[in-house]
Write an enzyme that holds these catalytic residues in place. Sequence first.
Site, PDB file in Angstrom:
ATOM      1  N   ASP A  11       0.985  -1.330   0.220  1.00 37.81           N
ATOM      2  CA  ASP A  11       0.009   0.260  -0.088  1.00 37.81           C
ATOM      3  C   ASP A  11       0.990   1.102  -0.176  1.00 37.81           C
ATOM      4  OD1 ASP A  11      -0.622   0.641   3.545  1.00 37.81           O
ATOM      5  OD2 ASP A  11       0.901  -0.586   2.754  1.00 37.81           O
ATOM      6  N   ASP A  15       7.369   3.542   3.179  1.00 38.31           N
ATOM      7  CA  ASP A  15       8.364   2.489   3.208  1.00 38.31           C
ATOM      8  C   ASP A  15       7.942   1.195   2.291  1.00 38.31           C
ATOM      9  OD1 ASP A  15       6.019   2.159   4.669  1.00 38.31           O
ATOM     10  OD2 ASP A  15       6.707   0.541   5.969  1.00 38.31           O
ATOM     11  N   ASP A  16       6.665   1.117   1.803  1.00 43.46           N
ATOM     12  CA  ASP A  16       6.215   0.415   0.839  1.00 43.46           C
ATOM     13  C   ASP A  16       7.273   0.531  -0.568  1.00 43.46           C
ATOM     14  OD1 ASP A  16       3.811   1.068   2.438  1.00 43.46           O
ATOM     15  OD2 ASP A  16       3.290  -1.020   1.573  1.00 43.46           O
ATOM     16  N   ASN A 155       0.741   0.990  17.044  1.00 42.12           N
ATOM     17  CA  ASN A 155       1.245   2.338  16.540  1.00 42.12           C
ATOM     18  C   ASN A 155       0.086   3.149  16.236  1.00 42.12           C
ATOM     19  OD1 ASN A 155       0.744   1.015  14.193  1.00 42.12           O
ATOM     20  ND2 ASN A 155       2.684   1.516  13.407  1.00 42.12           N
ATOM     21  N   GLU A 161      -1.328  -2.501  15.496  1.00 43.99           N
ATOM     22  CA  GLU A 161      -0.339  -2.085  14.498  1.00 43.99           C
ATOM     23  C   GLU A 161      -1.141  -1.910  13.243  1.00 43.99           C
ATOM     24  OE1 GLU A 161       0.432  -3.991  11.476  1.00 43.99           O
ATOM     25  OE2 GLU A 161       1.328  -2.253  10.466  1.00 43.99           O
ATOM     26  N   ASN A 163      -1.573  -2.094   9.818  1.00 45.87           N
ATOM     27  CA  ASN A 163      -1.565  -3.245   8.831  1.00 45.87           C
ATOM     28  C   ASN A 163      -2.743  -4.009   9.172  1.00 45.87           C
ATOM     29  OD1 ASN A 163      -0.159  -2.041   6.657  1.00 45.87           O
ATOM     30  ND2 ASN A 163       1.591  -3.324   7.352  1.00 45.87           N
ATOM     31  N   HIS A 236       9.741  -0.072   7.953  1.00 41.54           N
ATOM     32  CA  HIS A 236       9.061  -1.497   8.364  1.00 41.54           C
ATOM     33  C   HIS A 236       8.954  -2.294   7.000  1.00 41.54           C
ATOM     34  CE1 HIS A 236       7.323   0.837  11.696  1.00 41.54           C
ATOM     35  NE2 HIS A 236       7.078   1.890  10.833  1.00 41.54           N
ATOM     36  N   ASP A 237       8.451  -2.167   6.084  1.00 45.85           N
ATOM     37  CA  ASP A 237       8.162  -3.049   4.970  1.00 45.85           C
ATOM     38  C   ASP A 237       9.630  -3.638   4.239  1.00 45.85           C
ATOM     39  OD1 ASP A 237       5.370  -1.164   3.892  1.00 45.85           O
ATOM     40  OD2 ASP A 237       5.649  -2.306   5.545  1.00 45.85           O
TER      41      ASP A 237
HETATM   42  O1  RIB Z   1       2.548  -0.230  10.799  1.00 42.71           O
HETATM   43  C1  RIB Z   1       3.720   0.115   9.771  1.00 42.71           C
HETATM   44  C2  RIB Z   1       2.784  -0.408   8.626  1.00 42.71           C
HETATM   45  O2  RIB Z   1       1.752   0.428   8.294  1.00 42.71           O
HETATM   46  C3  RIB Z   1       3.723  -0.132   7.127  1.00 42.71           C
HETATM   47  O3  RIB Z   1       3.331  -1.268   6.153  1.00 42.71           O
HETATM   48  C4  RIB Z   1       3.377   1.068   6.653  1.00 42.71           C
HETATM   49  O4  RIB Z   1       3.721   1.315   5.158  1.00 42.71           O
HETATM   50  C5  RIB Z   1       1.914   1.002   6.876  1.00 42.71           C
HETATM   51  O5  RIB Z   1       1.179   0.297   5.933  1.00 42.71           O
HETATM   52 CA    CA Z   2       2.911  -0.664   4.113  1.00 47.20          CA
END
Ligand code: RIB
Ligand code: CA
Length: 311
Positions: A11, A15-16, A155, A161, A163, A236-237
Amino acid sequence: MTRAAIVLDCDPGLDDAVAILVASRYADLVAITTVNGNVSLDKTTRNALVVAQVAGLDAPVHAGSAQPLVPHSLDASHIHGENGLGADIDIALTRRVVSDDAVGFLVELVKERDDIHLVAVGPLTNVALAIRRDPRFASRLRSLTIMGGAACGGNVTPTAEFNIFIDPEAAAIVFDCGVIVRTIPLDLTKHVIAHAAHVDQLRAADTSTSRFVADLLVYYGRIGATVKVPTLGALHDPCAVLAVTNPELFGLVPRHVDIELDGQHTRGMTVVDARRNVEPADQNALVGYSVDASRVLRMIVDASIDPRPAT
Ligand code: RIB
Ligand code: CA
């Protein structure tokens, strides 16, 4: 050395976007599928096309689900920007999606190929719908790795979290599908933090992708600008991709994970049972807790400079 054949479900999202470059450099990036998450599906799909075009990637892009299984309008545009890639990206986009049926693409792909590692770094809506459409889908995968969840502290909420929180019903389907879900949670990714020094390295390299990623990291870091150490944000990704290509850099342990769907304060929580070594029959996940963060960050910077497959 044979490179892992990866489909990246994502998505984009800052970071993706970096994860796409990392997959291109260290894996055989078979395809990119997009999902609603950080921003709306039309934007995450456009962003995947932007990254593919900037990096000159051949991987086809298939658009997926525009809404979670239980629809709502929550997103992370306050983190990733209204367009999902930080500041406005000035690009004449020529790349187009191959299809608007990422779920159908995934289901049919794994009937033809038995070497596919699915890496999901957004909400799990596409993955859950593929499992619903073909109950044998997950068992046909070579592996299933997600960035998502948190064993200790979310978060988006104190317990969830992003996702997982965006589509907990989908996550529950995935964790109950009978295959081991290799899970890269916040407990691990919080150690993989981009710093201003990484931006300096990217600027110095001065390639089209390094300049692109440097801009993404500066935007991503604006939320951390107030901290004393110039951190820019957790990457993260890319960790989920590298957990497939370079598993030696990660420490994953067998666990049973349930997804909370109903809690007033805990909806979207990954309930990780760490009370004892899980009985094999109860295990549905390998949960990551440790990472060689400096090596991972080096690999991320190298891929951001040059996403062409490493020889
Ligand atoms: O919590 C981090 C995730 O949520 C990562 O994949 C970031 O891109 C968001 O989608
Ligand atoms: Ca992501």
